[in-house]
Design a protein around this motif. Structure first.
Motif, mmCIF file in Angstrom:
data_model
loop_
_atom_site.group_PDB
_atom_site.id
_atom_site.type_symbol
_atom_site.label_atom_id
_atom_site.label_comp_id
_atom_site.label_asym_id
_atom_site.label_seq_id
_atom_site.Cartn_x
_atom_site.Cartn_y
_atom_site.Cartn_z
ATOM 1 N N GLU A 122 -13.922 -1.370 -53.153
ATOM 2 C CA GLU A 122 -12.887 -2.234 -53.262
ATOM 3 C C GLU A 122 -12.015 -1.573 -52.230
ATOM 4 O O GLU A 122 -11.267 -1.993 -51.180
ATOM 5 C CB GLU A 122 -12.168 -2.331 -54.504
ATOM 6 C CG GLU A 122 -13.081 -3.512 -55.177
ATOM 7 C CD GLU A 122 -14.140 -2.877 -56.101
ATOM 8 O OE1 GLU A 122 -14.033 -1.506 -56.129
ATOM 9 O OE2 GLU A 122 -14.894 -3.309 -56.526
ATOM 10 N N LEU A 123 -11.660 -0.172 -52.322
ATOM 11 C CA LEU A 123 -10.766 0.632 -51.457
ATOM 12 C C LEU A 123 -11.247 0.746 -50.021
ATOM 13 O O LEU A 123 -10.442 0.478 -49.113
ATOM 14 C CB LEU A 123 -10.615 1.966 -52.123
ATOM 15 C CG LEU A 123 -9.709 2.869 -51.312
ATOM 16 C CD1 LEU A 123 -8.268 2.269 -51.469
ATOM 17 C CD2 LEU A 123 -9.564 4.390 -52.040
ATOM 18 N N LYS A 124 -12.543 0.841 -49.872
ATOM 19 C CA LYS A 124 -13.052 0.808 -48.538
ATOM 20 C C LYS A 124 -12.826 -0.290 -48.076
ATOM 21 O O LYS A 124 -12.630 -0.642 -46.669
ATOM 22 C CB LYS A 124 -14.849 1.306 -48.745
ATOM 23 C CG LYS A 124 -14.996 2.618 -49.238
ATOM 24 C CD LYS A 124 -16.426 2.823 -49.136
ATOM 25 C CE LYS A 124 -16.705 3.971 -49.808
ATOM 26 N NZ LYS A 124 -18.277 4.401 -50.092
ATOM 27 N N GLU A 125 -13.215 -1.423 -48.729
ATOM 28 C CA GLU A 125 -13.044 -2.805 -48.087
ATOM 29 C C GLU A 125 -11.617 -3.188 -47.538
ATOM 30 O O GLU A 125 -11.171 -3.717 -46.661
ATOM 31 C CB GLU A 125 -13.616 -3.767 -49.053
ATOM 32 C CG GLU A 125 -15.098 -4.045 -49.092
ATOM 33 C CD GLU A 125 -15.503 -4.665 -50.159
ATOM 34 O OE1 GLU A 125 -14.884 -5.613 -50.949
ATOM 35 O OE2 GLU A 125 -16.538 -5.151 -50.231
ATOM 36 N N ARG A 126 -10.568 -2.612 -48.495
ATOM 37 C CA ARG A 126 -8.924 -2.911 -48.146
ATOM 38 C C ARG A 126 -8.837 -1.964 -46.977
ATOM 39 O O ARG A 126 -8.074 -2.570 -45.949
ATOM 40 C CB ARG A 126 -8.210 -2.575 -49.511
ATOM 41 C CG ARG A 126 -8.217 -3.566 -50.310
ATOM 42 C CD ARG A 126 -7.078 -3.220 -51.543
ATOM 43 N NE ARG A 126 -7.131 -1.943 -51.912
ATOM 44 C CZ ARG A 126 -7.151 -1.503 -52.886
ATOM 45 N NH1 ARG A 126 -7.630 -2.089 -54.113
ATOM 46 N NH2 ARG A 126 -7.085 -0.158 -53.408
ATOM 47 N N ALA A 127 -9.305 -0.841 -46.981
ATOM 48 C CA ALA A 127 -9.399 0.181 -45.708
ATOM 49 C C ALA A 127 -9.656 -0.656 -44.509
ATOM 50 O O ALA A 127 -8.893 -0.681 -43.359
ATOM 51 C CB ALA A 127 -9.670 1.301 -45.798
ATOM 52 N N LEU B 20 -8.862 -3.671 -39.584
ATOM 53 C CA LEU B 20 -9.100 -4.766 -38.563
ATOM 54 C C LEU B 20 -8.055 -5.698 -38.163
ATOM 55 O O LEU B 20 -7.754 -6.596 -37.260
ATOM 56 C CB LEU B 20 -10.137 -5.846 -39.325
ATOM 57 C CG LEU B 20 -11.494 -4.977 -39.264
ATOM 58 C CD1 LEU B 20 -12.393 -5.832 -39.948
ATOM 59 C CD2 LEU B 20 -12.118 -4.765 -37.803
ATOM 60 N N SER B 21 -7.002 -5.768 -39.287
ATOM 61 C CA SER B 21 -5.678 -6.419 -39.037
ATOM 62 C C SER B 21 -4.838 -6.171 -37.929
ATOM 63 O O SER B 21 -3.915 -6.564 -37.337
ATOM 64 C CB SER B 21 -4.875 -6.545 -40.395
ATOM 65 O OG SER B 21 -4.082 -5.332 -40.680
ATOM 66 N N GLY B 22 -5.207 -4.617 -37.506
ATOM 67 C CA GLY B 22 -4.420 -4.033 -36.433
ATOM 68 C C GLY B 22 -3.022 -3.411 -36.839
ATOM 69 O O GLY B 22 -2.174 -2.711 -36.180
ATOM 70 N N LYS B 23 -2.923 -3.576 -38.257
ATOM 71 C CA LYS B 23 -1.683 -2.596 -38.953
ATOM 72 C C LYS B 23 -1.724 -1.425 -38.901
ATOM 73 O O LYS B 23 -0.691 -0.678 -38.710
ATOM 74 C CB LYS B 23 -1.524 -3.343 -40.354
ATOM 75 C CG LYS B 23 -0.376 -2.722 -40.932
ATOM 76 C CD LYS B 23 -0.109 -3.539 -42.221
ATOM 77 C CE LYS B 23 1.196 -3.113 -43.073
ATOM 78 N NZ LYS B 23 1.230 -3.823 -44.212
#
Length: 85
Positions: free
Chosen positions: A67-72, A77-80
């Motif tokens: 889950e942490l890897k997916e959030r990262a 990918l969002s560019g944030k």
């Protein structure tokens, strides 16, 4: 997993200071010390962000949940955030 660095904290610092003191270009220093430019930039980023602590080698491998890897990944990918962040 990545392999451990063959350079000590002091050696990494000396390499960064060689560049800062104008001993050579990034390319020249990387050739001299047999490191990639991406390694140099990673060390430089960590040093600028965390000082000497940023150059310290972790004593153990870290495990991260899926889950942490997916959030990262989503943050990246969002560019944030950048890949390093």
């Amino acid at each position: 997993m990545s392999k451990r660095s063959k350079y000590t904290l002091e050696e990494k610092y000396k390499i960064l200071m060689d560049y800062k003191n104008g001993v050579g270009s990034i390319q020249e220093i990387c050739i001299k010390y047999k490191i990639s430019t991406s390694t140099f930039h990673e060390w430089r980023y960590k040093y600028e962000k965390h000082g000497m602590d940023g150059l310290e080698e972790s004593r153990k491998y870290k495990k991260y949940s899926k889950e942490l890897k997916e959030r990262a990944l989503q943050d990246y990918l969002s560019g944030k955030y950048s890949q390093m962040e």
